[in-house]
Motif scaffolding. Structure first.
Motif, PDB file in Angstrom:
ATOM      1  N   UNK A   1       1.090  -1.260  -0.466  1.00 10.39           N
ATOM      2  CA  UNK A   1       0.025  -0.057   0.183  1.00 10.39           C
ATOM      3  C   UNK A   1       1.418   0.966   0.020  1.00 10.39           C
ATOM      4  N   UNK A   2       2.087   1.357  -0.289  1.00 10.53           N
ATOM      5  CA  UNK A   2       3.122   2.154  -0.419  1.00 10.53           C
ATOM      6  C   UNK A   2       3.873   2.656   1.015  1.00 10.53           C
ATOM      7  N   UNK A   3       3.839   2.098   2.108  1.00  7.98           N
ATOM      8  CA  UNK A   3       4.070   2.039   3.471  1.00  7.98           C
ATOM      9  C   UNK A   3       5.636   2.416   3.347  1.00  7.98           C
TER      10      UNK A   3
ATOM     11  N   UNK B   1       1.769  -9.797   4.987  1.00 13.12           N
ATOM     12  CA  UNK B   1       2.203  -7.751   4.086  1.00 13.12           C
ATOM     13  C   UNK B   1       3.668  -8.254   4.021  1.00 13.12           C
ATOM     14  N   UNK B   2       3.989  -6.998   3.714  1.00 11.31           N
ATOM     15  CA  UNK B   2       5.168  -6.916   3.060  1.00 11.31           C
ATOM     16  C   UNK B   2       6.138  -5.528   3.962  1.00 11.31           C
ATOM     17  N   UNK B   3       6.969  -5.641   4.597  1.00 10.75           N
ATOM     18  CA  UNK B   3       7.366  -4.857   5.340  1.00 10.75           C
ATOM     19  C   UNK B   3       8.766  -4.240   4.723  1.00 10.75           C
ATOM     20  N   UNK B   4       8.691  -3.533   3.621  1.00  6.68           N
ATOM     21  CA  UNK B   4       9.587  -3.092   2.343  1.00  6.68           C
ATOM     22  C   UNK B   4      11.012  -1.726   2.349  1.00  6.68           C
ATOM     23  N   UNK B   5      11.619  -1.692   2.800  1.00  5.85           N
ATOM     24  CA  UNK B   5      13.123  -0.478   2.439  1.00  5.85           C
ATOM     25  C   UNK B   5      14.524  -1.300   2.147  1.00  5.85           C
ATOM     26  N   UNK B   6      14.942  -0.372   1.615  1.00  3.81           N
ATOM     27  CA  UNK B   6      15.933  -0.852   1.992  1.00  3.81           C
ATOM     28  C   UNK B   6      17.346  -0.364   2.910  1.00  3.81           C
ATOM     29  N   UNK B   7      16.243   0.076   3.470  1.00  2.23           N
ATOM     30  CA  UNK B   7      17.011   0.984   5.494  1.00  2.23           C
ATOM     31  C   UNK B   7      17.535  -0.457   5.638  1.00  2.23           C
TER      32      UNK B   7
END
Length: 382
Positions: free
Chosen positions: A127-129, A168-174
């Protein structure tokens, strides 16, 4: 024309790979001024001798070690919240994820939550989170102990809702680990059924990544080499494990995770609901479903399957031969061919089809998959 567009490619972090490399962990922590690690694992790995040795080695060298392992085998939001409470109460300064996909996903989600305290699923990538992942995150280290998900080199965590079971997918390069200590010796004592299931998970990642519709020729090459390594090593690693076969599987697992930044597909969307609804091991769910999902994808993509068959060194270089290979491989590993043998009944099919159609993986499948397609595939596999 693919060459008329601009593309972006991303590859992962520093990987220290090789037998015995885990011995470098204390020196790495010291060189980075880290003294209070939170070791995140699962209830089984946390009781194994190699885990106790890691903890003892760290404590002997003066580190304050706290272990959190109260997680489900298919992790849920409450696992992440409990782990974050331990981080807060014990005043930690680094997260070290040690284990398979579940442990590393929870560890990565804790890393996110430490400085992002709104509802965890606000950060859902679907959802663009990811745009809300703006704060710094703690130092993060991963130590894989299985050769399946490749989560150690990833930048996302898959966490289910406790009530709805939706993933759910939690995503970030961090959220990428600063460093990975990939030691095949830590996988040597895996029981055969876990080796088989996680190995088939790695094979699924590589095959689906190669077939995924997005343009990423570097990932295609990595996926094909990952398939080749698994062909050479999985049966040996399962039945007659040695350092070479375990090393090949650990590398192939990481390669699959690197390759599937290109995308996954129908097999993962078939498998995810089995894990969230029936608590089926993710690798086992992929293993049972992969022959059926691959057969669904053959028409229109014969050239792709010819390349897979060639890498597998099959006599017939076509999709049917690939599907037959997958059934035969499952048999050799002791993995059943039918969903009914892993607890699925006709009463589950409609709910599974709903969850599969809502899943995030199949939009990258090389061809569209409808809810009726999912229902038909489940029934065929039943």
């Amino acid at each position: 024309m693919i060459f008329d567009k601009i593309h972006q490619f991303n590859f992962p972090t520093t990987i220290r790979f090789g037998a015995g490399v885990i011995r470098e962990l204390p020196a790495y922590l010291k060189s980075n001024g880290l003294q209070r690690p939170l070791l995140v694992s699962d209830p089984i790995v946390a009781t194994l001798p190699f885990f106790s040795s890691i903890v003892a080695d760290l404590r002997t060298q003066g580190f304050s070690v706290v272990v959190f392992s109260d997680i489900h085998k298919n992790p849920v939001k409450s696992d992440v919240y409990k782990g974050t409470e331990v981080w807060d109460e014990e005043d930690r300064d680094v997260v070290i994820g040690i284990g398979g996909g579940a442990a590393l996903d929870v560890a990565r989600a804790i890393v996110l939550r430490v400085n992002h305290r709104e509802d965890l699923f606000k950060y859902d990538d679907l959802i663009g989170g990811d745009v809300y992942v703006t704060n710094e995150v703690p130092h993060f280290i991963t130590v894989p102990t299985t050769s399946g998900t490749g989560s150690e080199v990833g930048r996302s965590a898959i966490i289910s809702d406790d009530e709805t079971h939706q993933k759910k997918i939690l995503f970030s390069a961090k959220l990428m680990a600063k460093i990975v200590f990939a030691d095949p010796l830590l996988t040597m004592d895996l029981p055969p059924h876990i080796t088989a299931a996680t190995g088939m998970d790695a094979l699924t990642h590589n095959m689906e990544a190669f077939l995924a519709k997005n343009y990423h020729p570097m990932c295609d090459g990595i996926a094909l080499e990952g398939i080749h390594l698994i062909k050479d090593a999985l049966e040996t690693a399962t039945h007659r494990p040695d350092v070479e076969s375990r090393s090949k599987m650990l590398m192939a697992s990481m390669m699959g995770a690197i390759a599937f930044q290109k995308g996954l597909g129908v097999v993962h969307s078939l498998a995810h609901p089995l894990s969230s609804l029936l608590d089926t091991h993710h690798g086992l769910a992929n293993a049972v479903n992969i022959p059926y999902g691959m057969a669904f994808n053959i028409a229109g993509f014969e050239d792709k399957f010819k390349r897979i068959a060639k890498v597998l060194e099959l006599k017939e270089e076509n999709g049917a031969a690939v599907v037959n290979y997958l059934f035969e491989l499952n048999s050799s590993l002791g993995i059943p061919h039918h969903l009914r043998d892993i607890g699925v009944g006709t009463e589950h099919i409609d709910t599974l089809a709903d969850l599969a159609f809502a899943d995030f993986a199949h939009p990258n499948n090389p061809k569209p998959v409808s809810r009726e397609d999912f229902k038909a595939l489940y029934l065929e596999a039943l």
